[in-house]
Design an enzyme around this catalytic site. Structure first.
Site, PDB file in Angstrom:
ATOM      1  N   LYS A 130       0.871  -1.184   0.000  1.00 58.97           N
ATOM      2  CA  LYS A 130       0.000   0.000   0.000  1.00 58.97           C
ATOM      3  C   LYS A 130       0.899   1.223   0.000  1.00 58.97           C
ATOM      4  CE  LYS A 130      -4.430   1.095   0.263  1.00 58.97           C
ATOM      5  NZ  LYS A 130      -5.635   0.384  -0.190  1.00 58.97           N
ATOM      6  N   ASP A 170      -7.060   4.412  -4.491  1.00 60.20           N
ATOM      7  CA  ASP A 170      -7.683   4.275  -3.168  1.00 60.20           C
ATOM      8  C   ASP A 170      -8.279   5.656  -2.874  1.00 60.20           C
ATOM      9  OD1 ASP A 170      -7.848   2.347  -0.700  1.00 60.20           O
ATOM     10  OD2 ASP A 170      -7.233   4.240   0.188  1.00 60.20           O
TER      11      ASP A 170
END
Ligand code: NDP
Length: 451
Positions: A130, A170
């Protein structure tokens, strides 16, 4: 056994806290997983001896860098960029990039840790990672966003690649940002590869990738409901957020005959008891994606709706709740209100939106509760399918991708049932998703030695 489990969890968490100061979201994510896995690990001494879980909680690599850029006034701005490459045991690192003022290392570590198990659950060969920045795209011009994305990529390009690490979107990173980052990556590397997913359809994107997380969450909710001989049809649904995941979750609920009565953003929620129909949803999509406005404007346009300033949507009567905004947006008190109002199913489109108190209540009351790593895995699953299409240099149709997405969500649900069904028949999807996600990664790590 119970004592042994709580001692294991306590010791594990003490070590995590001392090694990772001031990262509360990371502790929260790890704690939930360790609680689920402790009995399984205690029964498998090889996992303990090889310190598999300890290794999984330590990122393989963290990259942290300066992102300088020049705003429209000619002033220099400095942000911080991150990529957490958490685990590559079963495939290249894969996970989104978040641009939000709140981004810090601890938040990205929680997301990367969750991502490892989620990606394993999809059954595709995807490791976990991430990244992101404390850059806030709100109120910035397209040119400012482009300059920021280019500067971010000037460093990140060294660390990613189609077989190394494949980022996606995201919070705060949608089609516009992915396109700018992909463009800069391509220029710097002089190669056209599937290093990003969520790309535009004209340059390697997969049909249905924008829809995938929201659709997948509703497919998962529908699978959970089937276990109670229920369905989405005729149900009243509360959804939080109004971004990518919330929009497509709304669309799928409407398609399946449910009624969506709420949406929200970080300033407040709207409650429309008449339901957000297709035309109203189209308005929200233009408002949020093109105009980049606030959800409050919905209540100004549609008199049937109320605007609840500064509130989350959980006080509204509903059968199903789909939190699709951000972490810790549904606390214990709000979970109690949902239950008191007759809510029978919670499926998380967002990552870790329910606090530990809320999760405990859902499990104690034995309602259908699908944690994010299972319920929202459709997004990364279709990202995996985008990678496959890029490698094959072809593009599937929307129907082909949808069929695969539905089948993946059904398989994830079945895996949760297999590993999470308790003696009384209740399916604990938290344990089910943690254990089944863990097994494949643990086996791969054991086979690959201490690396
Ligand atoms: P978007 O940026 O498109 O939308 C985010 C939405 O959540 C916006 O409405 C935003 O409101 C709201 N929001 C963000 N932060 C907060 C906050 N602190 N409090 C209240 N509301 C907030 O992001 P996505 O829809 O892509 O992501 C939503 C969630 O889903 C995240 O948890 C993400 O990690 C998760 N997820 C996303 C996937 C994807 O494919 N995109 C895949 C799997 C999970 P505002 O406009 O005011 O910021």
């Amino acid at each position: 056994m119970e004592n042994q489990v709580s001692r294991f969890v306590e010791n594990f968490m003490a070590e995590i806290k001392s090694r990772n100061p001031a990262e509360p979201e990371f502790y929260q994510a790890v704690h939930e997983v360790v609680e689920s896995l402790a009995p399984f690990i205690i029964e498998n001494p090889a996992l303990m001896k090889n310190k598999i879980l300890e290794r999984m909680a330590e990122p393989e690599r963290v990259i942290m860098f300066r992102v300088p850029w020049v705003d429209d006034n000619g002033d220099v701005q400095i942000n911080r960029g991150f990529r957490v490459q958490m685990n590559s045991a079963i495939g290249p690192y894969k996970g989104g990039i978040r641009f939000h003022a709140s981004v810090n290392l601890g938040i990205l570590k929680f997301l990367a840790f969750e991502q490892v198990l989620k990606n394993s659950l999809t059954s595709l060969p995807l490791g976990g990672g991430k990244g992101g920045s404390d850059f806030n795209p709100k109120g910035k011009s397209d040119n400012e966003v482009m300059r920021f994305c280019q500067s971010f990529m000037n460093e990140l390009h060294r660390h990613i690649g189609p077989n190394t690490d494949v980022p996606a979107g995201d919070i705060g990173v949608g089609a516009r940002e992915v396109s700018f980052m992909f463009g800069q990556y391509k220029k710097l590397r002089n190669e056209f590869t599937g290093t990003f997913t969520g790309k535009g359809l004209d340059f390697g994107g997969s049909p249905l990738r924008p829809e995938a997380t929201g659709y997948g969450t509703v497919y998962f909710a529908s699978e959970m409901l089937k276990t109670k001989k229920e369905s989405i049809k005729g149900k009243t649904v509360a959804i939080s957020g109004s971004g990518n995941v919330a929009q497509y979750a709304t669309q799928k609920v409407l398609e399946m005959g449910g009624k969506v009565v709420t949406l929200s953003d970080s300033n407040g929620s709207i409650y429309d008891p008449e339901g957000i129909d297709e035309e109203k949803l189209e308005y929200v999509m233009v408002l949020k994606n093109a105009v980049r406005g606030r959800i409050k404007e919905y209540a100004e346009k549609y008199p049937s709706a109320q605007y609840l300033e500064g509130e989350r949507p959980w006080s509204v009567k509903c059968d199903i709740a789909l939190p699709c905004a951000t972490q810790n947006e549904l606390n214990g008190d709000q979970a109690q209100i949902l239950i008191d109002n007759g809510c029978i199913c919670v499926a998380e489109g967002a990552n870790m939106p329910s606090t530990p108190e809320a999760v405990k209540l859902f499990l104690d009351k034995k309602i259908l509760y699908g944690p994010g790593k299972a319920a929202n895995a459709g997004g990364v699953a279709v990202s995996g399918l985008e990678m496959t299409q890029n490698s094959m240099r072809l593009q599937w149709t929307s129907d082909e991708v949808d069929e695969k997405l539905q089948s993946i969500m059904k398989n994830i649900h079945a895996a949760c049932v297999k590993h999470g069904t308790q003696e009384d028949g209740f399916v604990n999807y938290v344990n089910g998703s943690n254990v089944s996600g863990f097994i494949k990664v643990a086996n791969a790590m054991m086979a690959q030695g201490v690396v």
